[in-house]
Design a protein around this motif. Structure first.
Motif, short mmCIF file in Angstrom:
data_model
loop_
_atom_site.label_atom_id
_atom_site.label_comp_id
_atom_site.label_asym_id
_atom_site.label_seq_id
_atom_site.Cartn_x
_atom_site.Cartn_y
_atom_site.Cartn_z
N LYS A 267 -61.40 1.07 -100.54
CA LYS A 267 -60.53 -0.11 -100.40
C LYS A 267 -59.36 0.14 -99.45
CE LYS A 267 -60.59 -0.60 -104.94
NZ LYS A 267 -60.36 -1.11 -106.32
N PRO A 268 -58.63 1.26 -99.57
CA PRO A 268 -57.60 1.53 -98.55
C PRO A 268 -58.17 1.64 -97.14
CG PRO A 268 -57.21 2.88 -100.49
CD PRO A 268 -58.55 2.22 -100.68
N LEU A 269 -59.35 2.25 -97.03
CA LEU A 269 -59.97 2.34 -95.71
C LEU A 269 -60.37 0.96 -95.19
CD1 LEU A 269 -62.19 5.53 -96.15
CD2 LEU A 269 -60.36 5.23 -94.46
N GLY A 270 -60.83 0.09 -96.10
CA GLY A 270 -61.16 -1.27 -95.71
C GLY A 270 -59.96 -2.01 -95.17
N GLN A 271 -58.81 -1.80 -95.80
CA GLN A 271 -57.60 -2.45 -95.31
C GLN A 271 -57.16 -1.84 -93.97
OE1 GLN A 271 -54.55 -3.21 -98.17
NE2 GLN A 271 -52.94 -3.46 -96.66
N ALA A 272 -57.24 -0.51 -93.86
CA ALA A 272 -56.85 0.14 -92.61
C ALA A 272 -57.75 -0.29 -91.46
CB ALA A 272 -56.90 1.66 -92.78
N ALA A 273 -59.01 -0.59 -91.77
CA ALA A 273 -59.95 -1.01 -90.73
C ALA A 273 -59.82 -2.48 -90.39
CB ALA A 273 -61.38 -0.71 -91.17
N GLY A 274 -59.17 -3.27 -91.27
CA GLY A 274 -58.99 -4.69 -91.01
C GLY A 274 -60.00 -5.59 -91.69
N LEU A 275 -60.79 -5.05 -92.64
CA LEU A 275 -61.74 -5.91 -93.36
C LEU A 275 -61.02 -6.88 -94.28
CD1 LEU A 275 -64.66 -3.55 -94.49
CD2 LEU A 275 -64.70 -5.29 -92.68
N GLY A 276 -59.89 -6.48 -94.79
CA GLY A 276 -59.12 -7.29 -95.73
C GLY A 276 -57.91 -6.52 -96.18
N ALA B 139 -61.61 2.22 -88.64
CA ALA B 139 -60.32 2.82 -88.99
C ALA B 139 -60.30 4.26 -88.49
CB ALA B 139 -60.09 2.78 -90.50
N ALA B 140 -59.11 4.77 -88.29
CA ALA B 140 -58.96 6.18 -87.95
C ALA B 140 -59.16 7.02 -89.20
CB ALA B 140 -57.57 6.44 -87.36
N ALA B 141 -59.65 8.22 -89.02
CA ALA B 141 -59.87 9.10 -90.16
C ALA B 141 -58.57 9.42 -90.89
CB ALA B 141 -60.55 10.39 -89.70
N ASP B 142 -57.47 9.38 -90.16
CA ASP B 142 -56.16 9.64 -90.78
C ASP B 142 -55.37 8.34 -91.00
OD1 ASP B 142 -55.61 8.98 -88.17
OD2 ASP B 142 -54.39 10.75 -87.72
N GLY B 143 -56.11 7.24 -91.18
CA GLY B 143 -55.48 5.92 -91.24
C GLY B 143 -54.94 5.50 -92.59
N ILE B 144 -55.07 6.36 -93.62
CA ILE B 144 -54.56 5.98 -94.96
C ILE B 144 -53.65 7.09 -95.51
CG2 ILE B 144 -56.41 4.38 -95.54
CD1 ILE B 144 -57.77 6.68 -97.09
N PRO B 145 -52.58 7.42 -94.81
CA PRO B 145 -51.74 8.56 -95.22
C PRO B 145 -51.08 8.39 -96.58
CG PRO B 145 -50.64 7.23 -93.54
CD PRO B 145 -52.06 6.75 -93.60
N GLU B 146 -50.89 7.13 -97.04
CA GLU B 146 -50.21 6.90 -98.31
C GLU B 146 -51.18 6.90 -99.49
OE1 GLU B 146 -52.20 3.30 -97.21
OE2 GLU B 146 -50.90 4.65 -96.03
N ALA B 147 -52.47 6.90 -99.24
CA ALA B 147 -53.46 6.74 -100.31
C ALA B 147 -53.44 7.90 -101.29
CB ALA B 147 -54.85 6.57 -99.72
N GLY B 148 -53.27 9.11 -100.81
CA GLY B 148 -53.27 10.27 -101.70
C GLY B 148 -52.15 10.23 -102.72
N GLU B 149 -50.95 9.87 -102.27
CA GLU B 149 -49.82 9.80 -103.19
C GLU B 149 -50.04 8.71 -104.23
OE1 GLU B 149 -44.99 8.92 -103.15
OE2 GLU B 149 -46.09 9.15 -101.27
N ARG B 150 -50.56 7.57 -103.82
CA ARG B 150 -50.82 6.48 -104.76
C ARG B 150 -51.89 6.88 -105.78
NH1 ARG B 150 -50.97 1.34 -100.54
NH2 ARG B 150 -48.74 1.37 -100.00
N LEU B 151 -52.89 7.61 -105.32
CA LEU B 151 -53.93 8.07 -106.22
C LEU B 151 -53.36 8.99 -107.28
CD1 LEU B 151 -56.86 8.49 -107.13
CD2 LEU B 151 -57.07 10.25 -105.34
N ARG C 62 -63.67 11.79 -87.38
CA ARG C 62 -62.63 11.27 -86.48
C ARG C 62 -62.45 9.75 -86.64
NH1 ARG C 62 -61.77 15.58 -86.88
NH2 ARG C 62 -61.60 17.27 -85.35
N SER C 63 -63.53 9.06 -86.96
CA SER C 63 -63.46 7.61 -87.14
C SER C 63 -64.27 7.21 -88.37
CB SER C 63 -64.02 6.87 -85.92
OG SER C 63 -63.40 7.29 -84.72
N VAL C 64 -63.86 6.10 -88.99
CA VAL C 64 -64.57 5.58 -90.15
C VAL C 64 -64.94 4.12 -89.87
CG1 VAL C 64 -64.49 5.07 -92.61
CG2 VAL C 64 -63.32 7.10 -91.72
N ILE C 65 -66.24 3.85 -89.86
CA ILE C 65 -66.71 2.48 -89.68
C ILE C 65 -66.87 1.87 -91.07
CG2 ILE C 65 -68.50 1.00 -88.71
CD1 ILE C 65 -69.28 3.35 -86.89
N MET C 66 -66.15 0.80 -91.34
CA MET C 66 -66.21 0.12 -92.63
C MET C 66 -66.98 -1.19 -92.46
SD MET C 66 -64.78 2.08 -94.84
CE MET C 66 -64.84 0.87 -96.18
N LEU C 67 -67.88 -1.43 -93.40
CA LEU C 67 -68.71 -2.63 -93.34
C LEU C 67 -68.61 -3.41 -94.65
CD1 LEU C 67 -70.61 -0.03 -92.05
CD2 LEU C 67 -71.67 -2.07 -91.05
#
Length: 380
Positions: free
Chosen positions: A147-156, A27-39, A72-77
């Protein structure tokens, strides 16, 4: 993608599989722009309960760059920990035997923080040796929105129960993250596949979901049995049943689990002694016994007193009067939370005259208000 990057990712993927990971996405490091507001909405509603650290770290938690500006990038496993098909290993098998305690599937294994972090460091070292840059690894131990990063990366995708769901792994997998200063090709986000299904919402014993995709942790059995300090509110005790550490009801209800496979032996092996243990054995644990039994387990982190509180609630809900003597012993426990919960369990199991006799003896010498209140909550 150039050939050099492709070879890097192929080597990384191969190493990840060798280390027991089932999926790798970026995922991109800026790939969860809505997560902060939801938090912040979650926190503003008080849904985090006593987890004050969530509010304290909210600003750093809302995006990877807020935690580490150079990323710059986040590798999700993902690492699968799915239970096998044996009936006794079903996540909810304990519900059929109230004389046992239900431990969440993830906690039947060695502490996942210890298992995964070391393997992430191996992968991070490979990345740096092949491509340079800086890295940081995280396994649920820092203010990271996994979890938001996992979704942004395509894990689920984050299901209606707010947990990540995968079309390949169902609901049973751990997450790990590697932050890197490298610009890596993105995998693409996963879309929501829940549709009209609400099986996870309907499965919750304590109605912890105010609405789909929202969780009020204050009503969640996982929160109540793990994070919540002190006595568990009376309104939730019967609904907890014999769940003594965590709760898998919403995860187990997810239809996507039919595509999941049991975890491979090379990765994680569930401890048989933590699969539906007998309450009578757990009620006998002192602090030394507790530490020995749960060495290497995430359960050890909550301590003997909080764990015994949970076991006493399960005992009270069991209806098994054979547990009465084991419960009675804890009416004199040094810890006030254990003692007050023992009063509740004793009241549930003991005959009325037996309860009143114990009450008259105890109330005369009890000095802790929380314990006195529990005694006084019984019949007069």
């Amino acid at each position: 993608m150039d050939r050099k990057t492709q070879k890097l990712l192929e080597a990384f993927q191969a190493k990840a599989e060798t280390l027991g990971f089932d999926a790798v996405r970026i995922a991109a490091a800026d790939g969860i722009p809505e997560a902060g507001e939801r938090l912040h909405q979650f926190l503003d509603k008080g849904y985090h309960g006593t987890m004050g650290w969530m509010a304290e770290t909210a600003d750093r938690r809302q995006s990877p760059a807020a935690l580490w500006p150079e990323v710059r990038s986040v590798i999700m496993l993902a690492m699968n920990y799915g239970p096998d098909d044996a009936p006794e290993n079903h996540p909810l098998a304990h519900l059929k035997n109230p004389g046992t305690g239900g431990i969440s599937v993830y906690a039947r294994h060695r502490d996942y923080h210890d298992v995964i972090k070391g393997r992430l460091k191996e992968l991070a070292s490979l990345l740096v040796s092949r491509a340079g840059g800086d890295v940081k690894v995280f396994v649920d131990t820092a203010p990271v929105m996994e979890k938001p990063l996992g979704q942004a990366a395509g894990l689920g995708w984050q299901g209606k129960h707010t947990n990540l769901v995968s079309r390949e792994l169902g609901s049973w997998f751990f997450l790990g993250a590697i932050f890197t200063t490298l610009e890596l090709p993105l995998s693409g986000a996963e879309r929501d596949h829940c549709g009209s299904c609400r099986a996870c919402l309907d499965a919750c014993p304590t109605d912890a979901f105010p609405a789909p995709y929202q969780l009020d942790a204050r009503r969640c059995i996982s929160y109540l049995t793990i994070e919540h300090p002190g006595p568990i509110p009376a309104e939730f005790r019967e609904a907890i049943g014999n769940r003594i550490y965590g709760c898998d009801d919403c995860l187990a209800a997810c239809p996507w689990n039919k595509f999941a496979e049991a975890a491979r032996e090379a990765k994680l092996i569930a401890r048989e002694d933590l699969t539906n243990p007998a309450l009578t054995d757990l009620l006998e644990l002192d602090d030394a016994d507790f530490r020995k039994l749960f060495s290497g387990s995430p359960i050890k982190r909550i301590g003997r007193n909080r764990f015994l509180r949970n076991v006493l609630i399960a005992a009270g809900n069991s209806g098994d009067t054979d547990l009465l003597d084991d419960v009675r012993i804890h009416l004199g426990d040094p810890d006030e939370t254990v003692r007050s919960t023992a009063v509740w369990a004793f009241r549930k199991l003991a005959p009325a005259d037996g309860y009143q006799a114990e009450k008259q003896k105890a109330i005369a010498q009890e000095t802790e208000e929380v314990v006195r209140a529990e005694w006084l909550a019984g019949t007069s």
